[in-house]
Design a protein around this motif. Structure first.
Motif, PDB file in Angstrom:
ATOM      1  N   ARG A  94    -109.402 -52.959   0.030  1.00 44.36           N
ATOM      2  CA  ARG A  94    -108.487 -51.818  -0.144  1.00 44.36           C
ATOM      3  C   ARG A  94    -107.023 -52.293  -0.096  1.00 44.36           C
ATOM      4  N   THR A  95    -106.720 -53.153   0.880  1.00 46.58           N
ATOM      5  CA  THR A  95    -105.346 -53.628   1.044  1.00 46.58           C
ATOM      6  C   THR A  95    -104.963 -54.575  -0.093  1.00 46.58           C
ATOM      7  N   VAL A  97    -106.229 -54.729  -3.178  1.00 42.89           N
ATOM      8  CA  VAL A  97    -106.066 -54.022  -4.458  1.00 42.89           C
ATOM      9  C   VAL A  97    -104.725 -53.288  -4.472  1.00 42.89           C
ATOM     10  N   SER A  98    -104.384 -52.695  -3.342  1.00 40.14           N
ATOM     11  CA  SER A  98    -103.095 -52.005  -3.251  1.00 40.14           C
ATOM     12  C   SER A  98    -101.958 -53.013  -3.498  1.00 40.14           C
ATOM     13  N   SER A  99    -102.101 -54.222  -2.937  1.00 34.06           N
ATOM     14  CA  SER A  99    -101.015 -55.196  -3.080  1.00 34.06           C
ATOM     15  C   SER A  99    -100.944 -55.787  -4.492  1.00 34.06           C
ATOM     16  N   ALA A 101    -100.656 -54.183  -7.084  1.00 42.19           N
ATOM     17  CA  ALA A 101     -99.640 -53.374  -7.779  1.00 42.19           C
ATOM     18  C   ALA A 101     -98.239 -53.966  -7.605  1.00 42.19           C
ATOM     19  N   THR A 194    -105.955 -38.389  -6.593  1.00 43.68           N
ATOM     20  CA  THR A 194    -104.734 -39.194  -6.436  1.00 43.68           C
ATOM     21  C   THR A 194    -103.943 -39.264  -7.735  1.00 43.68           C
ATOM     22  N   SER A 199     -99.678 -40.110  -9.976  1.00 48.73           N
ATOM     23  CA  SER A 199     -99.518 -41.398  -9.321  1.00 48.73           C
ATOM     24  C   SER A 199    -100.206 -42.464 -10.193  1.00 48.73           C
ATOM     25  N   TYR A 202    -103.294 -48.061  -9.673  1.00 44.36           N
ATOM     26  CA  TYR A 202    -103.588 -48.840  -8.458  1.00 44.36           C
ATOM     27  C   TYR A 202    -103.764 -47.906  -7.263  1.00 44.36           C
ATOM     28  N   SER A 203    -102.930 -46.857  -7.192  1.00 43.29           N
ATOM     29  CA  SER A 203    -103.069 -45.890  -6.096  1.00 43.29           C
ATOM     30  C   SER A 203    -104.417 -45.192  -6.199  1.00 43.29           C
ATOM     31  N   THR A 206    -107.148 -47.595  -5.114  1.00 43.28           N
ATOM     32  CA  THR A 206    -107.052 -47.821  -3.660  1.00 43.28           C
ATOM     33  C   THR A 206    -107.660 -46.639  -2.902  1.00 43.28           C
ATOM     34  N   SER A 207    -107.345 -45.426  -3.337  1.00 46.16           N
ATOM     35  CA  SER A 207    -107.949 -44.229  -2.710  1.00 46.16           C
ATOM     36  C   SER A 207    -109.465 -44.285  -2.825  1.00 46.16           C
TER      37      SER A 207
END
Ligand code: ACO
Ligand code: OAA
Length: 370
Positions: A94-95, A97-99, A101, A194, A199, A202-203, A206-207
């Motif tokens: 999760r972290t 994939v968020s990063s 972006a 999301t 949005s 990537y958001s 991540t959700s």
């Protein structure tokens, strides 16, 4: 206003990606049984994104793109190396994939072309992130992705650093086909909610990963393996399951919100579990699973879902237990991103109502009197 707990039976959107009608699952109108036998995961990803199966040159082009885009930014690998060694694998994904972006200059480009390219990139990079995480926590260097191979092949290759066995590649590829999309499941709904705020993709993904992590959803495949390990052998199945059912403890990998007569994906995974067990000369996990099924179905009428037999399949493929749910994410990334693209095409903010059940006519009590 009356709430429906868990939104059961509520039709929240239209979608032309996958359907579950009378217990039959289709992707773009093609029965999952047909796809499981005759399509690769790459063909299925193309089908979900573009609405049709690829011809040979379209498929070759997608495989080429996956290979070219699979390497993840060095900054993301550097961050993975800083995660605590006991980080939960889905939290890590999760972290990470968020990063991703942060390193994509087109992360907030909302054009259709940019979003489809980001969908392909996410699909290519998620397996790389998971394999890198798994190696780094063991003190090993990540293995660079190969070009021109399937996602199943590349994942096993990047995980072990060895050329994977063809039987393992075939089994993982089929598992990826089976998990790719599933109408408005919780993680896909989370992704759509999301991105319906406009949005970025990537958001949305991540959700979705956050929602998939839970044991009532994708996390159940790991929970099934925890149960199999606790049971230990076929002889212990009956007392273990009887005790859980008597105490109203849920048996992981059973039941489904939509399927009441069985999940059409489970039979494919059961067959795979049996065949891999035979091939490796170890039928114990398969036999335990069958015994659990007999007891749970016999006593509760509940059937296995997609997560139940995938646990014995992945264990027989020597995949660590806490990578089962991340593997689900590798596959479902195709469905999540297809739904995100569909949401953008015909967007409206998703904002339901709540039935208020709290107190009324209250006043602010001065703080000294509380
Ligand atoms: C990829 C996927 O997400 S597939 C689902 C993966 N999740 C699991 O395998 C976890 C175990 N299963 C479950 O928790 C549920 O069956 C779910 C979450 C999948 C579906 O949940 P819901 O539709 O909300 O059903 P709900 O939880 O209300 O269950 C209805 C009844 O069946 C029982 N039940 C449902 N699943 C199970 C189970 N696995 N074991 C024992 N009893 C169960 C419930 O206790 C409840 O009984 P009650 O009416 O006596 O209270
Ligand atoms: O649809 C659901 O609720 C859960 C499921 O089986 C999936 O996401 O594959």
């Amino acid at each position: 206003m009356t709430a429906t707990k868990g939104l059961e039976g509520i039709v929240a959107t239209t979608s032309s990606i996958s359907s579950i009608i009378d217990g039959v699952l289709t992707y773009r109108g093609i029965d999952i049984d047909d796809l499981a036998e005759h399509a690769s995961f790459e063909e299925v990803a193309y089908l979900l994104w573009y609405g049709k199966l690829p011809n040979q040159s379209e498929l070759d082009q997608l495989v080429k793109q996956f290979g070219e885009l699979a390497a993840v930014p060095a900054g993301v690998i550097d961050q993975l190396k800083l995660y605590p060694k006991d980080t939960n694998s889905m939290a890590a994904l999760r972290t990470a994939v968020s990063s991703l972006a942060l390193y994509d200059a087109s992360a907030n480009d909302m054009s259709k072309e940019a979003n489809i390219l980001k969908a392909i990139k996410l699909q290519a990079q998620i397996p790389t992130l998971i394999a890198a995480f798994a190696r780094i926590r063991e003190g090993k260097e990540p293995v660079a992705p190969k070009q021109g191979v399937s996602i199943a092949y590349n994942f096993l290759y990047m995980l072990t650093g060895q050329e994977p066995d063809q039987v393992a590649v075939k089994a993982l590829d089929q598992a990826l086909v089976l998990h790719a999309d599933h109408e408005l499941n919780a993680s896909t709904f989370a992704a759509r909610v999301t991105v319906a705020t406009l949005s970025d993709i990537y958001s949305g993904v991540t959700s979705a990963i956050g929602a998939l992590k839970g044991p009532l959803h994708g996390g159940a495949n790991e929970a099934v393996m925890v149960m199999l390990e606790e049971i230990g052998s076929s002889a212990n199945v009956e007392p273990y399951i009887n005790e859980k059912l008597a105490n109203k403890v849920k048996i992981m990998g059973f039941g489904h919100r939509v399927y009441k007569n069985g999940d059409p994906r489970a039979k494919h995974l059961q067959k795979m579990s049996r065949e891999l067990g035979k091939l490796t000369g170890n039928m114990e996990l398969y036999e335990m699973s069958v015994k659990i099924e007999e007891l749970v179905t016999g006593q509760k009428g509940l059937k296995p879902n997609v997560d139940f037999y995938s646990a014995s399949v992945y264990t027989t493929l020597q995949i660590p237990r806490d990578l089962f749910t991340p593997i689900f994410a590798i596959s479902r990334a195709s469905g999540w991103t297809a739904h995100i693209l569909e949401q953008y095409e015909n967007n409206r903010l998703i904002r339901p109502r709540a039935e208020y059940t709290g107190p009324v006519d209250q006043e602010v009590t001065p703080i000294a009197q509380r």
